[in-house]
Design a protein around this motif. Structure first.
Motif, short mmCIF file in Angstrom:
data_model
loop_
_atom_site.label_atom_id
_atom_site.label_comp_id
_atom_site.label_asym_id
_atom_site.label_seq_id
_atom_site.Cartn_x
_atom_site.Cartn_y
_atom_site.Cartn_z
N UNK A 25 14.76 14.44 3.96
CA UNK A 25 14.67 15.80 4.50
C UNK A 25 13.24 16.14 4.91
N UNK A 26 12.27 15.51 4.29
CA UNK A 26 10.88 15.73 4.64
C UNK A 26 10.60 15.47 6.12
N UNK A 27 11.46 14.69 6.79
CA UNK A 27 11.24 14.34 8.19
C UNK A 27 11.65 15.45 9.15
N UNK A 28 12.40 16.43 8.67
CA UNK A 28 12.91 17.48 9.56
C UNK A 28 11.77 18.35 10.06
N UNK A 29 12.02 19.03 11.18
CA UNK A 29 10.96 19.80 11.83
C UNK A 29 10.45 20.93 10.95
N UNK A 30 11.36 21.64 10.26
CA UNK A 30 10.94 22.76 9.43
C UNK A 30 10.20 22.28 8.18
N UNK A 31 10.71 21.20 7.57
CA UNK A 31 10.00 20.67 6.41
C UNK A 31 8.63 20.15 6.80
N UNK A 32 8.54 19.53 7.96
CA UNK A 32 7.25 19.06 8.47
C UNK A 32 6.29 20.24 8.62
N UNK A 33 6.80 21.36 9.13
CA UNK A 33 5.97 22.55 9.32
C UNK A 33 5.47 23.09 7.98
N UNK A 34 6.36 23.13 6.98
CA UNK A 34 5.96 23.62 5.65
C UNK A 34 4.85 22.75 5.08
N UNK A 35 5.00 21.43 5.21
CA UNK A 35 3.99 20.53 4.66
C UNK A 35 2.67 20.64 5.42
N UNK A 36 2.73 20.91 6.73
CA UNK A 36 1.49 21.13 7.49
C UNK A 36 0.76 22.37 6.98
N UNK A 69 1.05 23.68 3.99
CA UNK A 69 0.53 23.33 2.66
C UNK A 69 -0.78 22.55 2.79
N UNK A 70 -0.81 21.61 3.71
CA UNK A 70 -2.01 20.80 3.92
C UNK A 70 -3.19 21.66 4.38
N UNK A 71 -2.91 22.63 5.25
CA UNK A 71 -3.98 23.52 5.73
C UNK A 71 -4.52 24.37 4.60
N UNK A 72 -3.65 24.85 3.71
CA UNK A 72 -4.11 25.64 2.57
C UNK A 72 -5.03 24.80 1.68
N UNK A 73 -4.67 23.54 1.48
CA UNK A 73 -5.50 22.65 0.66
C UNK A 73 -6.87 22.48 1.31
N UNK A 128 -12.31 34.10 -14.21
CA UNK A 128 -11.66 33.10 -13.38
C UNK A 128 -10.24 33.51 -13.05
N UNK A 129 -9.59 32.68 -12.26
CA UNK A 129 -8.22 32.98 -11.85
C UNK A 129 -7.52 31.70 -11.44
N UNK A 130 -6.21 31.79 -11.27
CA UNK A 130 -5.43 30.65 -10.82
C UNK A 130 -4.49 31.06 -9.71
N UNK A 131 -4.44 30.26 -8.65
CA UNK A 131 -3.50 30.47 -7.54
C UNK A 131 -2.52 29.31 -7.51
N UNK A 132 -1.22 29.62 -7.56
CA UNK A 132 -0.20 28.59 -7.49
C UNK A 132 0.04 28.19 -6.04
N UNK A 133 -0.21 26.92 -5.75
CA UNK A 133 -0.15 26.46 -4.35
C UNK A 133 1.24 26.65 -3.75
N UNK A 134 2.28 26.21 -4.46
CA UNK A 134 3.63 26.28 -3.88
C UNK A 134 4.07 27.71 -3.62
N UNK A 135 3.71 28.64 -4.50
CA UNK A 135 4.07 30.05 -4.28
C UNK A 135 3.38 30.58 -3.02
N UNK A 136 2.10 30.21 -2.85
CA UNK A 136 1.36 30.65 -1.66
C UNK A 136 1.97 30.05 -0.40
N UNK A 137 2.37 28.78 -0.46
CA UNK A 137 2.98 28.14 0.71
C UNK A 137 4.28 28.84 1.07
#
Length: 429
Positions: free
Chosen positions: A119-130, A132-136, A396-405
Motif C-alpha cells: 500500500x505504501x506504493x499508492x499515490x496518497x500513501x506516497x504523499x503522506x510519506x513525503x 512526513x519526510x519534510x517534517x523530519x 522542554x516538550x515533545x511533539x509526536x511525529x505521526x500525530x503531526x503528519x
C-alpha cells in the motif's frame, strides 16, 4: 540520459530514460496512457500507436506494478498537476508481473493494512510519506538554526519517564529493562552539558490503542532547554510548529493536492497561538454543554475537539492539575494544585500535538515527588544528580511525529501516517 521523474522539468525537449513502475494505465485504439512512478514522483507516459505499433502492443500488455525502463521525450503538460509528461519511444521490461492485490477499486482499511508493505506504493500513501519526510527535514533545520544539538537517547531503559507500568518489558542480561517511553530524562542530562538539545527517536506505549489517534509505536521529537522557563518554552513551541506548517505548505504542494487537503486552515498557522488555562478550558466545556467532565479530570478526544473548534489556530491549554500530570513538572506558584505545563491542541479535531512543561529543578522537591508517585527512588538517583550538581531552571516538550503528519496531511486515521505501525498487537513480519 537516465533521470528521475522529479528531474523531468529540467529536461523539456530532451529524450531521457527513467526506471519506473506502472501505477495504472488507460488507453484507446490509438493511444496508451501510462501512469509512471519511480519513488520521486508521478508522471504520465504517452504511447502513440501510429509511431510504433510494436511499442504500442508492449504498452497495452503491461500489468499494474510492472517494472521497466522507459525512454522518451519530456514535454510540458498543463493538464496535469505535475506539469510534464513523456512521449514514450522505448520500453525495456524488467518484470511484467500479474495479480497485484491492490487494484484501482475501493479496498477496506483492514485489507489495506494487511497489505501495508504494498500500500505504501499508492499515490496518497506516497504523499503522506513525503510530508512526513519534510517534517523530519524541517525539524533538523529548525533546531540546528536555533543552536540545538541532536542527541540520541537509549531505546532500552531501566525505568519509566512517565511513571506508568504500561511498558514493554524485556531482560537486559540479568536486569529488567523496558522499551523507551520517552527520551526526555536523558535529554535533561544532555541539556545540563550542552544547553539546548533535542532527541528524535522511537517511543513505545504498551497500552492497547483505544482510539484512531493512538499508536503503540511512534516517533517523538523532544527538545530540552537549560535556563528556559515555561513561557520561554511556549515561544519555541509555537515558532517550531509555524515553521513546520509553512515548510510543508511550501515544499509539499503536489502531495497536499494528491490528498485533497484543504490548506486554508494550515495557512492560518502563524505564531503567536492563543492560550487558555486548564480551569478556563473546563469552564468553556461546561458552557458548551459538556457535563461529563469536572475540574481534576483529564480531557478526552471530544473535549479537545470542542476546545480546538473555539479557535482558528492551535491553542495552548496551560497549568493542568498536578494529580494528572507527570512527577517531574514544576508546581505552579500561582496555584499549587497545578503544574507549569501546557498541551498544544491542533485544530480540526487532531488532538494534542505537543505536551511540555517546566521541570522541577529543586532536589528536595523532585525527590518528594518521586516518592509521592510511588516510584523506585534508586532508579532515579542519576536523575536526582542533575538537581544536586549545578541545577538550573529548564523546560522542554515533545511533539509526536505521526500525530503531526496526520494533521498536516488531513488524513482521518493516524495509522496512515506511520510506515509500519504496530497497532492492536498486530505485528508485521
Amino acid at each position: 540520459m537516465k533521470i528521475t521523474i522529479n528531474q523531468a522539468p529540467n529536461f523539456v525537449g530532451q529524450e531521457v530514460t527513467l526506471g519506473a513502475w506502472l501505477l495504472q494505465k488507460r488507453g484507446s485504439g490509438k493511444l496508451q496512457f501510462l501512469q509512471l512512478r519511480d519513488g520521486t514522483g508521478f508522471m504520465q507516459g504517452v504511447v502513440v500507436k501510429a509511431n510504433d505499433e510494436d511499442l504500442f502492443e508492449t504498452a497495452k500488455n503491461l500489468h499494474q506494478e510492472a517494472s521497466f525502463y522507459v525512454t522518451g521525450m519530456i514535454k510540458e503538460d498543463d493538464r496535469s498537476s505535475f506539469g510534464y509528461e513523456m512521449e514514450v519511444s522505448k520500453i525495456e521490461i524488467i518484470q511484467n508481473n500479474t495479480g497485484y492485490p491492490i487494484t484501482p477499486k475501493e479496498h477496506g482499511p483492514e485489507f489495506l493494512l494487511d497489505h501495508r508493505h504494498l500500500w505504501l506504493r499508492s499515490k496518497k500513501q506516497h504523499a503522506v510519506m513525503n510530508i512526513r519526510n519534510q517534517i523530519i527535514k524541517s525539524t533538523y533545520d529548525f533546531f540546528f538554526k536555533e543552536g540545538f544539538k541532536k542527541i540520541d537517547s537509549p531505546i532500552l531503559t531501566s525505568s519509566s519517564p512517565e511513571g506508568t507500568t504500561e511498558l514493554f518489558h524485556t531482560k537486559y542480561f540479568d536486569e529488567d529493562a523496558y522499551l523507551s517511553q520517552s527520551g526526555q530524562l536523558y535529554a535533561e542530562a544532555a541539556a545540563m552539558a550542552h544547553g539546548k538539545v533535542f532527541t528524535f527517536g522511537p517511543t513505545f506505549r504498551a497500552e492497547k490503542s483505544k482510539t484512531r489517534r493512538h499508536l503503540i509505536e511512534f516517533w517523538m521529537i523532544e527538545p530540552e532547554m537549560a535556563f528556559y522557563d515555561h513561557d520561554d518554552s511556549l515561544v519555541v513551541q509555537e515558532q517550531y510548529v509555524e515553521y513546520l506548517v509553512q515548510n510543508v505548505l511550501e515544499h509539499c504542494k503536489l502531495d497536499l493536492e494528491a490528498l485533497g487537503r484543504d490548506t486554508s486552515a494550515l495557512e492560518k498557522i502563524k505564531a503567536p497561538f492563543p492560550r487558555i488555562s486548564y480551569t478556563e478550558a473546563i469552564d468553556l466545556l461546561h458552557e458548551k454543554g459538556f457535563d461529563d467532565i469536572e475540574w481534576g479530570d483529564d480531557f478526552g478526544s471530544p473535549h479537545e475537539t470542542e476546545i480546538a473548534n473555539s479557535f482558528e489556530k492551535p491553542v495552548f491549554i496551560l497549568n493542568y492539575p498536578k494529580d494528572i500530570k507527570s512527577f517531574y513538572m514544576s508546581t505552579n506558584p500561582e496555584d499549587p494544585r497545578t503544574v507549569l505545563c501546557a498541551d498544544l491542541i491542533a485544530p480540526e479535531g487532531y488532538g494534542e500535538i505537543i505536551g511540555g512543561s517546566e521541570r522541577i529543578h529543586d532536589y528536595d522537591e523532585l525527590k518528594e515527588r518521586i516518592v509521592e508517585s510511588g516510584l523506585n527512588l534508586d532508579a532515579y538517583e542519576w536523575y536526582l544528580d542533575l538537581r544536586k550538581y549545578g541545577s538550573v531552571p529548564h523546560s522542554g516538550f515533545g511533539l509526536g511525529l505521526e500525530r503531526a503528519v496526520a494533521w498536516f496531511s488531513g488524513v482521518q486515521h493516524v495509522r496512515e501516517t506511520a510506515p509500519f505501525p504496530r497497532l492492536l498487537n498486530r505485528l508485521y513480519p
